[in-house]
Design a protein around this motif. Sequence first.
Motif, PDB file in Angstrom:
ATOM      1  N   LEU A  57       0.756  -1.177   0.205  1.00 31.99           N
ATOM      2  CA  LEU A  57      -0.025   0.116   0.040  1.00 31.99           C
ATOM      3  C   LEU A  57       0.630   1.267  -0.014  1.00 31.99           C
ATOM      4  O   LEU A  57       2.014   1.362   0.638  1.00 31.99           O
ATOM      5  N   THR A  58       0.419   2.305  -0.607  1.00 31.71           N
ATOM      6  CA  THR A  58       0.990   3.709  -0.446  1.00 31.71           C
ATOM      7  C   THR A  58       0.390   4.325   0.754  1.00 31.71           C
ATOM      8  O   THR A  58      -0.582   4.524   0.796  1.00 31.71           O
ATOM      9  N   VAL A  59       1.530   4.322   1.806  1.00 33.70           N
ATOM     10  CA  VAL A  59       1.106   4.941   3.207  1.00 33.70           C
ATOM     11  C   VAL A  59       1.261   6.505   3.276  1.00 33.70           C
ATOM     12  O   VAL A  59       2.593   6.638   3.226  1.00 33.70           O
ATOM     13  N   TRP A  60       0.447   7.307   3.779  1.00 35.49           N
ATOM     14  CA  TRP A  60       1.044   8.658   4.273  1.00 35.49           C
ATOM     15  C   TRP A  60       0.689   8.973   5.661  1.00 35.49           C
ATOM     16  O   TRP A  60      -0.421   8.863   6.176  1.00 35.49           O
ATOM     17  N   PRO A  61       1.701   8.847   6.260  1.00 38.54           N
ATOM     18  CA  PRO A  61       1.750   8.944   7.590  1.00 38.54           C
ATOM     19  C   PRO A  61       1.401  10.324   8.121  1.00 38.54           C
ATOM     20  O   PRO A  61       1.610  11.434   7.437  1.00 38.54           O
ATOM     21  N   LEU A  62       0.298  10.542   9.061  1.00 39.11           N
ATOM     22  CA  LEU A  62      -0.140  11.658   9.650  1.00 39.11           C
ATOM     23  C   LEU A  62      -0.102  11.841  10.966  1.00 39.11           C
ATOM     24  O   LEU A  62      -0.206  10.960  11.511  1.00 39.11           O
ATOM     25  N   ASP A  63       0.325  13.167  11.533  1.00 41.65           N
ATOM     26  CA  ASP A  63       0.455  13.433  12.727  1.00 41.65           C
ATOM     27  C   ASP A  63      -1.127  13.344  13.341  1.00 41.65           C
ATOM     28  O   ASP A  63      -1.912  14.430  13.287  1.00 41.65           O
ATOM     29  N   VAL A  64      -1.390  12.601  14.388  1.00 41.03           N
ATOM     30  CA  VAL A  64      -2.927  12.635  14.936  1.00 41.03           C
ATOM     31  C   VAL A  64      -2.839  12.272  16.412  1.00 41.03           C
ATOM     32  O   VAL A  64      -3.760  12.030  17.187  1.00 41.03           O
ATOM     33  N   SER A  65      -1.523  12.602  16.939  1.00 49.29           N
ATOM     34  CA  SER A  65      -1.166  12.310  18.365  1.00 49.29           C
ATOM     35  C   SER A  65      -2.179  13.492  19.359  1.00 49.29           C
ATOM     36  O   SER A  65      -2.422  13.014  20.423  1.00 49.29           O
ATOM     37  N   GLU A  66      -2.345  14.462  18.904  1.00 42.99           N
ATOM     38  CA  GLU A  66      -3.177  15.507  19.599  1.00 42.99           C
ATOM     39  C   GLU A  66      -4.736  15.147  19.432  1.00 42.99           C
ATOM     40  O   GLU A  66      -5.295  15.170  20.881  1.00 42.99           O
ATOM     41  N   VAL A  67      -5.243  14.746  18.609  1.00 45.08           N
ATOM     42  CA  VAL A  67      -6.655  14.313  18.594  1.00 45.08           C
ATOM     43  C   VAL A  67      -6.770  12.945  19.154  1.00 45.08           C
ATOM     44  O   VAL A  67      -8.055  12.581  19.786  1.00 45.08           O
ATOM     45  N   ALA A  68      -5.709  11.878  19.178  1.00 42.20           N
ATOM     46  CA  ALA A  68      -5.845  10.920  19.954  1.00 42.20           C
ATOM     47  C   ALA A  68      -6.103  11.102  21.359  1.00 42.20           C
ATOM     48  O   ALA A  68      -6.628  10.009  22.004  1.00 42.20           O
ATOM     49  N   LYS A  69      -5.577  12.331  21.780  1.00 41.75           N
ATOM     50  CA  LYS A  69      -5.667  12.553  23.370  1.00 41.75           C
ATOM     51  C   LYS A  69      -7.351  12.503  23.805  1.00 41.75           C
ATOM     52  O   LYS A  69      -7.840  12.567  24.804  1.00 41.75           O
ATOM     53  N   ILE A  70      -8.240  12.631  22.577  1.00 39.04           N
ATOM     54  CA  ILE A  70      -9.673  12.610  22.918  1.00 39.04           C
ATOM     55  C   ILE A  70     -10.163  11.485  22.085  1.00 39.04           C
ATOM     56  O   ILE A  70     -11.438  11.485  21.337  1.00 39.04           O
ATOM     57  N   ASP A  71      -9.549  10.349  21.909  1.00 42.13           N
ATOM     58  CA  ASP A  71      -9.997   9.130  21.426  1.00 42.13           C
ATOM     59  C   ASP A  71     -10.319   9.132  19.942  1.00 42.13           C
ATOM     60  O   ASP A  71     -11.046   8.548  19.479  1.00 42.13           O
ATOM     61  N   ALA A  72      -9.825  10.256  19.186  1.00 37.47           N
ATOM     62  CA  ALA A  72     -10.046  10.256  17.848  1.00 37.47           C
ATOM     63  C   ALA A  72      -8.951   9.865  16.913  1.00 37.47           C
ATOM     64  O   ALA A  72      -7.637   9.717  17.664  1.00 37.47           O
ATOM     65  N   GLY A  73      -9.341   9.645  15.681  1.00 34.12           N
ATOM     66  CA  GLY A  73      -8.153   9.254  14.884  1.00 34.12           C
ATOM     67  C   GLY A  73      -8.480   9.519  13.523  1.00 34.12           C
ATOM     68  O   GLY A  73      -9.258  10.658  13.202  1.00 34.12           O
ATOM     69  N   LEU A  74      -8.002   8.919  12.425  1.00 35.96           N
ATOM     70  CA  LEU A  74      -8.202   9.233  11.089  1.00 35.96           C
ATOM     71  C   LEU A  74      -9.537   9.054  10.170  1.00 35.96           C
ATOM     72  O   LEU A  74      -9.916  10.054   9.577  1.00 35.96           O
ATOM     73  N   THR A  75     -10.403   8.236  10.331  1.00 39.06           N
ATOM     74  CA  THR A  75     -11.544   8.133   9.784  1.00 39.06           C
ATOM     75  C   THR A  75     -12.516   9.020  10.433  1.00 39.06           C
ATOM     76  O   THR A  75     -13.329   9.645   9.827  1.00 39.06           O
ATOM     77  N   CYS A  76     -12.581   9.506  11.759  1.00 36.52           N
ATOM     78  CA  CYS A  76     -13.473  10.356  12.320  1.00 36.52           C
ATOM     79  C   CYS A  76     -13.670  11.785  11.903  1.00 36.52           C
ATOM     80  O   CYS A  76     -14.500  12.476  12.133  1.00 36.52           O
ATOM     81  N   MET A  77     -12.596  12.375  11.331  1.00 35.70           N
ATOM     82  CA  MET A  77     -12.498  13.521  10.904  1.00 35.70           C
ATOM     83  C   MET A  77     -13.170  13.931   9.496  1.00 35.70           C
ATOM     84  O   MET A  77     -13.063  15.431   9.129  1.00 35.70           O
ATOM     85  N   SER A  78     -13.976  13.092   8.874  1.00 39.25           N
ATOM     86  CA  SER A  78     -14.524  13.339   7.766  1.00 39.25           C
ATOM     87  C   SER A  78     -15.553  12.454   7.454  1.00 39.25           C
ATOM     88  O   SER A  78     -15.703  11.307   7.914  1.00 39.25           O
ATOM     89  N   LEU A  79     -16.550  13.065   6.455  1.00 39.49           N
ATOM     90  CA  LEU A  79     -17.479  12.130   5.878  1.00 39.49           C
ATOM     91  C   LEU A  79     -17.271  12.138   4.514  1.00 39.49           C
ATOM     92  O   LEU A  79     -16.943  13.394   3.849  1.00 39.49           O
ATOM     93  N   ARG A  80     -17.024  10.939   3.669  1.00 38.04           N
ATOM     94  CA  ARG A  80     -16.442  10.744   2.156  1.00 38.04           C
ATOM     95  C   ARG A  80     -17.533  10.100   1.639  1.00 38.04           C
ATOM     96  O   ARG A  80     -18.067   9.072   1.920  1.00 38.04           O
ATOM     97  N   TRP A  81     -17.521  10.526   0.304  1.00 35.55           N
ATOM     98  CA  TRP A  81     -18.420   9.859  -0.600  1.00 35.55           C
ATOM     99  C   TRP A  81     -17.889  10.071  -2.099  1.00 35.55           C
ATOM    100  O   TRP A  81     -17.239  11.051  -2.411  1.00 35.55           O
ATOM    101  N   ALA A  82     -18.312   9.137  -2.917  1.00 35.77           N
ATOM    102  CA  ALA A  82     -18.222   9.641  -4.432  1.00 35.77           C
ATOM    103  C   ALA A  82     -19.444   9.980  -5.106  1.00 35.77           C
ATOM    104  O   ALA A  82     -20.586   9.650  -4.945  1.00 35.77           O
ATOM    105  N   SER A  83     -19.284  11.330  -5.771  1.00 36.84           N
ATOM    106  CA  SER A  83     -20.292  12.050  -6.428  1.00 36.84           C
ATOM    107  C   SER A  83     -20.840  10.871  -7.672  1.00 36.84           C
ATOM    108  O   SER A  83     -19.907  10.300  -8.142  1.00 36.84           O
ATOM    109  N   ALA A  84     -21.898  11.151  -7.960  1.00 37.77           N
ATOM    110  CA  ALA A  84     -22.530  10.581  -9.127  1.00 37.77           C
ATOM    111  C   ALA A  84     -21.813  10.364 -10.336  1.00 37.77           C
ATOM    112  O   ALA A  84     -21.505   9.447 -11.164  1.00 37.77           O
ATOM    113  N   ALA A  85     -21.024  11.602 -10.397  1.00 41.87           N
ATOM    114  CA  ALA A  85     -20.066  11.762 -11.642  1.00 41.87           C
ATOM    115  C   ALA A  85     -18.938  11.114 -11.530  1.00 41.87           C
ATOM    116  O   ALA A  85     -18.291  10.846 -12.473  1.00 41.87           O
ATOM    117  N   ALA A  86     -18.562  10.705 -10.543  1.00 42.05           N
ATOM    118  CA  ALA A  86     -17.217  10.325 -10.147  1.00 42.05           C
ATOM    119  C   ALA A  86     -16.956   8.939 -10.997  1.00 42.05           C
ATOM    120  O   ALA A  86     -18.016   8.230 -10.931  1.00 42.05           O
TER     121      ALA A  86
END
Length: 273
Positions: free
Chosen positions: A244-273
């Motif tokens: 896999l192509t992995v992009w590391p991101l710093d989430v150590s601060e949001v981890a202090k309130i039990d959060a991570g990478l999925t929770c910071m967005s809602l994602r979808w494909a538009s009909a045209a995609a």
Amino acid sequence: RPRRPSRRSPEALAAVFHFDQALARSPGRSVVDGLRAGDHEGPAYEAVAAEHASYVAALERAGVAVEVLEPLQAFPDSMFVEDPALVFPEAAILLRPGAPTRRDEATHLAPALARRFAQVLTLPEGHADGGDVLVTPGMVHIGLSARTDEAGARALAAVLADLGRPSRIVAPPPGVLHLKTAATLVDEDTVLVTPAIAASDLFSDLRRLVAPEPAAANVLRVNDVVLAPAAWPRTLDLLDRHGLTVWPLDVSEVAKIDAGLTCMSLRWASAAA
Ligand code: CIR
């Protein structure tokens, strides 16, 4: 209640990490009071804002147009937009978050979803957090947790059935906030899981990669890349060796309130995609 016996095409059900649209919400200063298990220090606002900005930039670099909503000062956890809603190309579902302080976040998300989706459905009863929902090709897994109860899970399964999306209610091992804290999809047939999930029979119909660092299982596959927490090098290496192509991101601060990478967005494909 009338049920449409609709069935999504195999292609539609399989396309679960191809996204060109996302919603996010900037943190407010109140994020320092975000919910957490335990009574440790909260995060610093500036550091959370910096992590959030890097995350939005990474989504954009991965090919996603991100709409960033205004902070909601009255809701310390409202930057975690994944929890009050669930989105698919054909519809959004407003959920009923399980934490009392987060209940009204769905109301505040409704206008943005109404602008973007032809159909906005609602959960009629019970409680469910989007963090407990793991979508794999052909199956929506709904995890029971302290936030998602039986009534909410069953109600969500019924809404999903109306959309032609098969679902399964699962009971993950205790000790994690959400199902996706412990398991996330990295490709069409592989999930990254904690050792506790690996010891259960959950997701045994998929390939399970066991994160050597149990706090590292929340990663986010977006198009051709996987966003992963920078703090866990052995898991980054495992994903890399999986091809896999992995992009590391710093989430150590949001981890202090039990959060991570999925929770910071809602994602979808538009009909045209
Ligand atoms: C909460 O406890 O609700 C927030 N502090 C963290 C939410 C993380 N959301 C997620 O994993 N989907």
